[in-house]
Design a protein around this motif. Structure first.
Motif, PDB file in Angstrom:
ATOM      1  N   ALA A  95       0.828  -1.202   0.000  1.00 38.52           N
ATOM      2  CA  ALA A  95       0.000   0.000   0.000  1.00 38.52           C
ATOM      3  C   ALA A  95       0.869   1.261   0.000  1.00 38.52           C
ATOM      4  CB  ALA A  95      -0.937  -0.004   1.203  1.00 38.52           C
ATOM      5  N   GLU A  96       1.939   1.254   0.795  1.00 40.08           N
ATOM      6  CA  GLU A  96       2.838   2.407   0.834  1.00 40.08           C
ATOM      7  C   GLU A  96       3.526   2.604  -0.517  1.00 40.08           C
ATOM      8  OE1 GLU A  96       2.984   4.577   3.012  1.00 40.08           O
ATOM      9  OE2 GLU A  96       2.416   3.746   4.953  1.00 40.08           O
ATOM     10  N   ALA A  97       3.823   1.502  -1.203  1.00 42.77           N
ATOM     11  CA  ALA A  97       4.505   1.597  -2.497  1.00 42.77           C
ATOM     12  C   ALA A  97       3.607   2.200  -3.578  1.00 42.77           C
ATOM     13  CB  ALA A  97       4.976   0.211  -2.940  1.00 42.77           C
ATOM     14  N   ARG A  98       2.280   2.174  -3.351  1.00 38.76           N
ATOM     15  CA  ARG A  98       1.353   2.706  -4.355  1.00 38.76           C
ATOM     16  C   ARG A  98       0.990   4.165  -4.111  1.00 38.76           C
ATOM     17  NH1 ARG A  98      -1.195  -2.515  -3.610  1.00 38.76           N
ATOM     18  NH2 ARG A  98      -2.537  -1.555  -2.030  1.00 38.76           N
ATOM     19  N   SER A  99       1.704   4.860  -3.254  1.00 41.89           N
ATOM     20  CA  SER A  99       1.365   6.241  -2.930  1.00 41.89           C
ATOM     21  C   SER A  99       1.367   7.121  -4.184  1.00 41.89           C
ATOM     22  CB  SER A  99       2.366   6.809  -1.911  1.00 41.89           C
ATOM     23  OG  SER A  99       2.144   8.191  -1.726  1.00 41.89           O
ATOM     24  N   ILE A 117       9.865   6.369   2.394  1.00 41.42           N
ATOM     25  CA  ILE A 117      10.554   5.865   3.581  1.00 41.42           C
ATOM     26  C   ILE A 117       9.648   4.916   4.363  1.00 41.42           C
ATOM     27  CG2 ILE A 117      11.569   6.517   5.787  1.00 41.42           C
ATOM     28  CD1 ILE A 117      13.294   7.091   3.333  1.00 41.42           C
ATOM     29  N   HIS A 118       8.341   5.226   4.415  1.00 39.46           N
ATOM     30  CA  HIS A 118       7.410   4.344   5.119  1.00 39.46           C
ATOM     31  C   HIS A 118       7.420   2.949   4.508  1.00 39.46           C
ATOM     32  CE1 HIS A 118       4.764   7.891   6.716  1.00 39.46           C
ATOM     33  NE2 HIS A 118       5.999   7.914   7.155  1.00 39.46           N
ATOM     34  N   GLU A 119       7.523   2.888   3.179  1.00 38.41           N
ATOM     35  CA  GLU A 119       7.565   1.580   2.523  1.00 38.41           C
ATOM     36  C   GLU A 119       8.740   0.762   3.038  1.00 38.41           C
ATOM     37  OE1 GLU A 119       8.279  -0.417  -1.899  1.00 38.41           O
ATOM     38  OE2 GLU A 119       8.212   1.757  -1.675  1.00 38.41           O
TER      39      GLU A 119
END
Length: 353
Positions: A95-99, A117-119
Motif C-alpha cells: 500500500a505504501e509503495a502505491r502512494s 521511507i514508510h515503505e
C-alpha cells in the motif's frame, strides 16, 4: 484565491480519508506489539497524522464529514484489528509503495518522501516477521504445493490409463500418505542437517580462554579473523583491539553476520507433513464422494487450481510481490506438471491396450 474545483476537493478528501485509515491501521498493529516495534508503528501513525493535517488545511471548510478510506486500506484495518500478523505488514508495504503523492502537485515533496521511507520501514518490520516464520512457513507452502501438484499428477496419470475408480482412489490415498511421510522426514533431516552444519561453523566458546596467553607480537588471533573474510589490515586491527580489552566477548567479530534463523526441525517436519496431506487430499476428494470418469478429472482439476491460486497469492503477499502474478505462476506450473503426467498416462494406457 480561486476556490478549488469539485474534482480537486474530492481528491483531497479521498487522500484525507486514506491517511486517517492508514494511521488507524498502524495504531491497531501497535496495539498488538511491544517494545521497539510498537514505537516504530506509532511513529508511522504520527507521520500519517501530519499528512492528514496537510489535507485538512487545504480543504478548510470543505473537509466535511469524514469519508471512508479505500477498500484496500479498510481491509488492512480489519485484518490488523483481528490478526496483527506479518500478512498485514506485507499488505501495508504494498500500500505504501502505491502512494500517488510523487505525481500530485498538491502533495508536498516531504510527504512523497515520507511515503517512500514508510515503505522501507514497513518492509523492515515485515522482514522481521518473515524471518520469525521462515522455516515453518516455507515447509508449509512447499508441502501444500507439492501435495497438490504431485497427487493431482498421480491421480490424473493413473486415471488416464483407464483403470477403475477404486484403483485411482487407492493410488491417490497411498500417494498422500507416502508423500506426507516423505516430506515430513525430509524436512526434519534437512533442517537438522543445516543446524548441525551451522553449529560447526560457530566459534568455539572455549577458545576465548586462550586469549590472555597469546604472543602479543605474533598475535595469531588475526589469522582467525582473516579466515572469516577480513582483510589483513582489518584483521590485525581487530585482533589488537581484542587483546587490549579482554573483558569484552569478541568470540565473533562485530562485522561478521550471524546465521539466519532457519526454523525448528520438528516444527518444519510437522508443518510439512500436515500441509502436504492437506494439499494431497484435494485431488482425491471427488473420488472419495463417488464421482468418476471425466467429471472426477474436471472436479479434481478445478479444486486443485483454486488451491494453487490461493497458495500462490499468499506467497506473493508475504514476499511483497504482486499476488495475482504469483498465483497465476503457481497455477501454470502445477497444471503443466499434472498435464504432462496425464498425457503420459494416456500414452501408456494406449500402449497397454
Amino acid at each position: 484565491m480561486t476556490a478549488p474545483a469539485p474534482s480537486t476537493i474530492r481528491r483531497w478528501r479521498k487522500y484525507l480519508a486514506d491517511e486517517r485509515a492508514e494511521a488507524a491501521v498502524y495504531r491497531d498493529l501497535a496495539g498488538r506489539r511491544s517494545g521497539e516495534e510498537r514505537e516504530i508503528l506509532l511513529a508511522l501513525a504520527d507521520a500519517e497524522a501530519r499528512h492528514e493535517a496537510h489535507w485538512i488545511a487545504l480543504l478548510g471548510d470543505d473537509a466535511g464529514k469524514p469519508l471512508r478510506g479505500d477498500i484496500r486500506t479498510r481491509a488492512l484495518g480489519w485484518l490488523a484489528r483481528r490478526f496483527g500478523s506479518v500478512f498485514v505488514l506485507a499488505l501495508a508495504q504494498r500500500a505504501e509503495a502505491r502512494s500517488p503523492y510523487e505525481a500530485d502537485v498538491d502533495a508536498t515533496p516531504a510527504m512523497a518522501a515520507d511515503e517512500r521511507i514508510h515503505e522501507e520501514v514497513v518492509r523492515g518490520l515485515a522482514t522481521r516477521g518473515r524471518n520469525r516464520l521462515s522455516g515453518t512457513f516455507r515447509a508449509a507452502v512447499f508441502g501444500a504445493n507439492d501435495g497438490l501438484v504431485s497427487n493431482l499428477a498421480l491421480v490424473l496419470g493413473i486415471g488416464a490409463t483407464g483403470v477403475s475408480t477404486p484403483i485411482i482412489l487407492a493410488t491417490g490415498l497411498a500417494g498422500l500418505l507416502a508423500g506426507a511421510l516423505s516430506m515430513g522426514a525430509g524436512e526434519f533431516v534437512s533442517i537438522r542437517s543445516q543446524r548441525e552444519l551451522l553449529a560447526a561453523s560457530n566459534p568455539n566458546p572455549e577458545t576465548r580462554s586462550a586469549l590472555p596467553h597469546l604472543d602479543v607480537d605474533a598475535n595469531e588471533l588475526s589469522l582467525v579473523y582473516r579466515a572469516r573474510g577480513m582483510s589483513e589490515d582489518d584483521a590485525t586491527a581487530h585482533a589488537a583491539e581484542v587483546m587490549r580489552d579482554l573483558t569484552v566477548d569478541h568470540s565473533r567479530p562485530d562485522d561478521i553476520d550471524g546465521h539466519e534463523e532457519i526454523g525448528s526441525a520438528l516444527g518444519a517436519a510437522v508443518s510439512s507433513f500436515l500441509f502436504f496431506a492437506s494439499g494431497a487430499v484435494i485431488p482425491v476428494l471427488p473420488y472419495l464422494f463417488g464421482v468418476d470418469g471425466l467429471a472426477a478429472v474436471i472436479a479434481s482439476s478445478v479444486l486443485v487450481g483454486l488451491a494453487l491460486l490461493a497458495t500462490g497469492a499468499v506467497t506473493g503477499l508475504l514476499s511483497g510481490g504482486p499476488p495475482l502474478n504469483r498465483a497465476l505462476r503457481q497455477l501454470a506450473i502445477g497444471f503443466g506438471a499434472a498435464g504432462a503426467t496425464y498425457l503420459l498416462g494416456l500414452l501408456f494406457g494406449v500402449a497397454a491396450v
